[in-house]
Design an enzyme around this catalytic site. Sequence first.
Site, mmCIF file in Angstrom:
data_model
loop_
_atom_site.group_PDB
_atom_site.id
_atom_site.type_symbol
_atom_site.label_atom_id
_atom_site.label_comp_id
_atom_site.label_asym_id
_atom_site.label_seq_id
_atom_site.Cartn_x
_atom_site.Cartn_y
_atom_site.Cartn_z
ATOM 1 N N ARG A 8 1.469 6.270 28.841
ATOM 2 C CA ARG A 8 1.153 4.997 28.185
ATOM 3 C C ARG A 8 2.433 4.208 27.930
ATOM 4 N NH1 ARG A 8 -2.955 7.145 23.449
ATOM 5 N NH2 ARG A 8 -4.894 6.489 24.413
ATOM 6 N N TYR A 14 2.582 -1.988 16.916
ATOM 7 C CA TYR A 14 2.195 -1.110 15.803
ATOM 8 C C TYR A 14 3.407 -0.720 14.964
ATOM 9 C CZ TYR A 14 0.376 3.139 13.540
ATOM 10 O OH TYR A 14 0.014 4.102 12.628
ATOM 11 N N ILE A 30 -7.829 9.773 6.885
ATOM 12 C CA ILE A 30 -6.937 10.206 5.801
ATOM 13 C C ILE A 30 -7.506 9.776 4.453
ATOM 14 C CG2 ILE A 30 -4.595 9.993 4.856
ATOM 15 C CD1 ILE A 30 -3.597 9.662 7.765
ATOM 16 N N ILE A 54 -10.197 -5.371 5.091
ATOM 17 C CA ILE A 54 -8.945 -5.563 4.356
ATOM 18 C C ILE A 54 -8.397 -6.978 4.536
ATOM 19 C CG2 ILE A 54 -7.410 -4.670 6.208
ATOM 20 C CD1 ILE A 54 -7.158 -3.912 2.456
ATOM 21 N N ILE A 66 -5.688 15.083 19.088
ATOM 22 C CA ILE A 66 -6.360 16.359 18.781
ATOM 23 C C ILE A 66 -7.866 16.141 18.624
ATOM 24 C CG2 ILE A 66 -6.592 18.200 17.046
ATOM 25 C CD1 ILE A 66 -3.593 18.332 16.846
ATOM 26 N N LYS A 77 4.396 -1.705 11.088
ATOM 27 C CA LYS A 77 4.559 -0.675 10.060
ATOM 28 C C LYS A 77 5.933 -0.797 9.424
ATOM 29 C CE LYS A 77 0.656 1.699 10.044
ATOM 30 N NZ LYS A 77 -0.213 1.745 8.856
ATOM 31 N N LEU A 129 -15.743 0.235 7.632
ATOM 32 C CA LEU A 129 -16.461 1.215 8.457
ATOM 33 C C LEU A 129 -16.237 0.996 9.953
ATOM 34 C CD1 LEU A 129 -19.793 1.427 6.390
ATOM 35 C CD2 LEU A 129 -17.799 2.913 6.265
ATOM 36 N N GLY A 183 -14.066 4.427 9.929
ATOM 37 C CA GLY A 183 -14.514 5.342 8.872
ATOM 38 C C GLY A 183 -16.023 5.460 8.832
HETATM 39 C C1 UD1 Z 1 -0.048 8.851 16.193
HETATM 40 C C2 UD1 Z 1 -1.100 8.171 15.356
HETATM 41 C C3 UD1 Z 1 -0.469 7.008 14.617
HETATM 42 C C4 UD1 Z 1 0.742 7.496 13.849
HETATM 43 C C5 UD1 Z 1 1.712 8.151 14.785
HETATM 44 C C6 UD1 Z 1 2.902 8.743 14.045
HETATM 45 C C7 UD1 Z 1 -3.460 8.131 16.024
HETATM 46 C C8 UD1 Z 1 -4.474 7.513 16.890
HETATM 47 N N1 UD1 Z 1 -2.196 7.680 16.174
HETATM 48 O O1 UD1 Z 1 0.377 8.035 17.282
HETATM 49 O O2 UD1 Z 1 -1.409 6.445 13.718
HETATM 50 O O3 UD1 Z 1 1.336 6.431 13.176
HETATM 51 O O4 UD1 Z 1 1.055 9.238 15.446
HETATM 52 O O5 UD1 Z 1 3.719 9.453 14.906
HETATM 53 O O6 UD1 Z 1 -3.751 8.980 15.216
HETATM 54 N N2 UD1 Z 1 -2.748 11.174 24.689
HETATM 55 C C9 UD1 Z 1 -3.272 11.641 25.898
HETATM 56 N N3 UD1 Z 1 -4.618 11.496 26.116
HETATM 57 C C10 UD1 Z 1 -5.448 10.933 25.190
HETATM 58 C C11 UD1 Z 1 -4.900 10.472 23.967
HETATM 59 C C12 UD1 Z 1 -3.547 10.605 23.750
HETATM 60 O O7 UD1 Z 1 -2.528 12.150 26.753
HETATM 61 O O8 UD1 Z 1 -6.657 10.829 25.455
HETATM 62 C C13 UD1 Z 1 -1.300 11.327 24.456
HETATM 63 C C14 UD1 Z 1 -0.597 10.012 24.134
HETATM 64 O O9 UD1 Z 1 -0.205 9.338 25.280
HETATM 65 C C15 UD1 Z 1 0.593 10.528 23.301
HETATM 66 C C16 UD1 Z 1 0.028 11.747 22.571
HETATM 67 O O10 UD1 Z 1 -1.136 12.130 23.290
HETATM 68 O O11 UD1 Z 1 1.641 10.930 24.136
HETATM 69 C C17 UD1 Z 1 -0.363 11.446 21.140
HETATM 70 O O12 UD1 Z 1 -1.151 10.272 21.155
HETATM 71 P P1 UD1 Z 1 -1.949 9.766 19.857
HETATM 72 O O13 UD1 Z 1 -2.734 10.866 19.273
HETATM 73 O O14 UD1 Z 1 -2.628 8.506 20.209
HETATM 74 O O15 UD1 Z 1 -0.771 9.563 18.787
HETATM 75 P P2 UD1 Z 1 0.594 8.729 18.711
HETATM 76 O O16 UD1 Z 1 0.655 7.643 19.717
HETATM 77 O O17 UD1 Z 1 1.692 9.726 18.643
#
Ligand code: UD1
Length: 316
Positions: A277, A145, A13, A54, A190, A149, A33, A36
């Site tokens: 998870r 986390y 971001i 930080i 993603i 926050k 880094l 990043g």
């Molecule tokens: C994300 C952000 C977090 C933010 C939050 C706000 C990241 C790493 N995390 O958390 O900083 O504060 O949104 O809502 O950007 N999953 C899989 N397989 C994978 C990875 C993830 O199934 O390999 C699933 C996870 O279990 C979860 C979903 O995908 O159910 C999203 O996971 P993730 O992208 O890590 O994001 P959040 O935990 O929602």
Amino acid sequence: MESVLITGGSGFIGSNLANHLSKSMKVTIIDDLSMGRIENLQINENVKFIEGNICDYSKLEELLSTYSFDYIFHLAAIASVADSVEHPLETNRVNFEATIHLLELVKNYQPNLKRLVFSSSASVYGNEPTIPKTELSQILPQTPYAVDKFASECYLINAYKLYNIPTAVARFFNVYGVNQNPNSPYSGVISILLDKYQAILQEKSAKFTLFGDGNQSRDFIYIDDVVQGLLLLAQSNSAVGNIFNFGTGNMTTLNELIGILDTIFQKNLPVERVAARKGDIEKSLADNKKLRSLGFTPNYTLNEGLSVYVNSLDGL
Ligand code: UD1
């Protein structure tokens, strides 16, 4: 020319924000880094990069006592919810302790600051089932986390009330897009998914690990819309002392997301399903009326954001 400090400014971001702002402002970046990359930055004469953690408080004090900033965006953080479950102490040090330390330095050295914007998270809402979430929805942080926050948010809002520091808080829902780092098991879903499709297109074997049944849903917001919102928080007087949801108001399950990507890539992604998870959120959806009241309009649907992101990747 106005000047801005972006902590975590080489990360996902932060770098998108820095690249936007460095066209018209002096941008100072501090980043260790860890996630990043320098390559994320479009370096020009307005950009000053400082490699530093930080939590390196003497470095931070030197920076804030030497230069005066108009705006500070505090984006340096461990971004992963799952990582915090594994490493609660380290997350607390980076995501909470460093925040209150930065506030102390701002209080002592930045009397002319116009805005301190903090990056919080929709994870603070936890699993209370009512959706969409407004900024007044129940807070139920269920991971280290989310606790860090939320605690940081409270300090930021109080800093306005107690010391008149002009703070504003962004509660990010699931941000995705260009410069997102896919290289950690804790990366945003993603970025991990696109990495897998990229491998398949290069005829390497790849399998996506899906935690849970895939019915968990998220409000995915494209990075350019997030940058738009962050600028509104910095510029709008009514943002001061306030918290804003950063989401689109649309929700997509992981199963739907994989379906959309299968269509875009014309491939069937091999998926291995494992247990959910710990601490994972079931349904996440933003009510973004408050941010819209500052003039925000999301410009990207999920399909549009994914197309731009996919087109930016090598070999796709
Ligand atoms: C994300 C952000 C977090 C933010 C939050 C706000 C990241 C790493 N995390 O958390 O900083 O504060 O949104 O809502 O950007 N999953 C899989 N397989 C994978 C990875 C993830 O199934 O390999 C699933 C996870 O279990 C979860 C979903 O995908 O159910 C999203 O996971 P993730 O992208 O890590 O994001 P959040 O935990 O929602």
